[in-house]
Design a protein around this motif. Sequence first.
Motif, PDB file in Angstrom:
ATOM      1  N   ARG A  20      -5.669   1.114   4.707  1.00  0.00           N
ATOM      2  CA  ARG A  20      -6.748   0.456   4.168  1.00  0.00           C
ATOM      3  C   ARG A  20      -6.210   0.673   2.485  1.00  0.00           C
ATOM      4  NH1 ARG A  20     -11.566   4.820   5.316  1.00  0.00           N
ATOM      5  NH2 ARG A  20     -10.683   6.605   4.265  1.00  0.00           N
TER       6      ARG A  20
ATOM      7  N   TYR B  92      -8.792  -3.608   4.995  1.00  0.00           N
ATOM      8  CA  TYR B  92      -8.024  -3.006   6.246  1.00  0.00           C
ATOM      9  C   TYR B  92      -7.073  -3.972   6.703  1.00  0.00           C
ATOM     10  CZ  TYR B  92     -11.563   1.017   6.413  1.00  0.00           C
ATOM     11  OH  TYR B  92     -12.217   1.833   5.886  1.00  0.00           O
TER      12      TYR B  92
ATOM     13  N   ALA C 207     -13.139  -0.758   1.869  1.00  0.00           N
ATOM     14  CA  ALA C 207     -11.423  -1.207   1.415  1.00  0.00           C
ATOM     15  C   ALA C 207     -11.236  -2.507   2.182  1.00  0.00           C
ATOM     16  CB  ALA C 207     -10.505   0.001   2.004  1.00  0.00           C
TER      17      ALA C 207
ATOM     18  N   TRP D  41      -3.144   1.067  11.584  1.00  0.00           N
ATOM     19  CA  TRP D  41      -3.918   0.612  10.502  1.00  0.00           C
ATOM     20  C   TRP D  41      -4.110   1.225   9.198  1.00  0.00           C
ATOM     21  CZ3 TRP D  41      -7.231  -3.519  11.018  1.00  0.00           C
ATOM     22  CH2 TRP D  41      -7.632  -3.978  12.340  1.00  0.00           C
TER      23      TRP D  41
ATOM     24  N   GLY E  73      -5.338  -8.862   6.244  1.00  0.00           N
ATOM     25  CA  GLY E  73      -6.461  -7.730   5.888  1.00  0.00           C
ATOM     26  C   GLY E  73      -7.699  -8.310   6.115  1.00  0.00           C
TER      27      GLY E  73
ATOM     28  N   ARG F   1      -2.357   1.882  -0.954  1.00  0.00           N
ATOM     29  CA  ARG F   1      -2.686   1.759   0.421  1.00  0.00           C
ATOM     30  C   ARG F   1      -2.505   3.177   1.159  1.00  0.00           C
ATOM     31  NH1 ARG F   1      -0.206  -3.745   3.037  1.00  0.00           N
ATOM     32  NH2 ARG F   1      -1.606  -4.277   1.377  1.00  0.00           N
TER      33      ARG F   1
ATOM     34  N   ASP G  21     -15.366   4.658   2.803  1.00  0.00           N
ATOM     35  CA  ASP G  21     -14.571   3.751   3.942  1.00  0.00           C
ATOM     36  C   ASP G  21     -14.315   2.298   3.223  1.00  0.00           C
ATOM     37  OD1 ASP G  21     -16.156   5.309   6.399  1.00  0.00           O
ATOM     38  OD2 ASP G  21     -14.173   6.010   5.767  1.00  0.00           O
TER      39      ASP G  21
ATOM     40  N   GLN H 169     -11.916  -7.325   4.915  1.00  0.00           N
ATOM     41  CA  GLN H 169     -12.882  -6.515   4.226  1.00  0.00           C
ATOM     42  C   GLN H 169     -13.758  -5.667   4.875  1.00  0.00           C
ATOM     43  OE1 GLN H 169     -12.585  -6.167   0.479  1.00  0.00           O
ATOM     44  NE2 GLN H 169     -13.913  -4.479   1.107  1.00  0.00           N
TER      45      GLN H 169
END
Length: 124
Positions: free
Chosen positions: A38, A93, A91, A36, A117, A45, A89, A119
């Motif tokens: 983000r 993902y 971002a 994972w 991704g 990234r 946090d 959000q």
Amino acid sequence: QLQLVESGGGLVQTGGSLRLSCTASDWALSYYNIGWFRQAPGKEREGVSCISRRDDSTYYADSVKGRFTISRGNANTVHLQMDNLKPEDTAVYYCALDDRISLCALWPADYRSWGQGTQVTVSS
């Protein structure tokens, strides 16, 4: 070609929780290291967590250690449980796979088949 789909993102207040899922339509993710990552606006990234194909061992970035948990669900799914979320946090993902047999690490260049991704937004 194997494609991954992320889901479970959304808007949550500081201290809240979300559970992200990474799903493959026609392939078992248990054959791969799954990571994972983000990316926040204007930032590179970064790796968040990964789980290894060899023994399901896990690895976390220091910024999420103790708050996030990665796990395998059914054969086609990997989850990222995110607790005690913070505004930093926020971002998009992404999940991706690494088909090497070594234990997973959080280098984006090792991964392929990136999803589109999901959000995650954490309000203060």
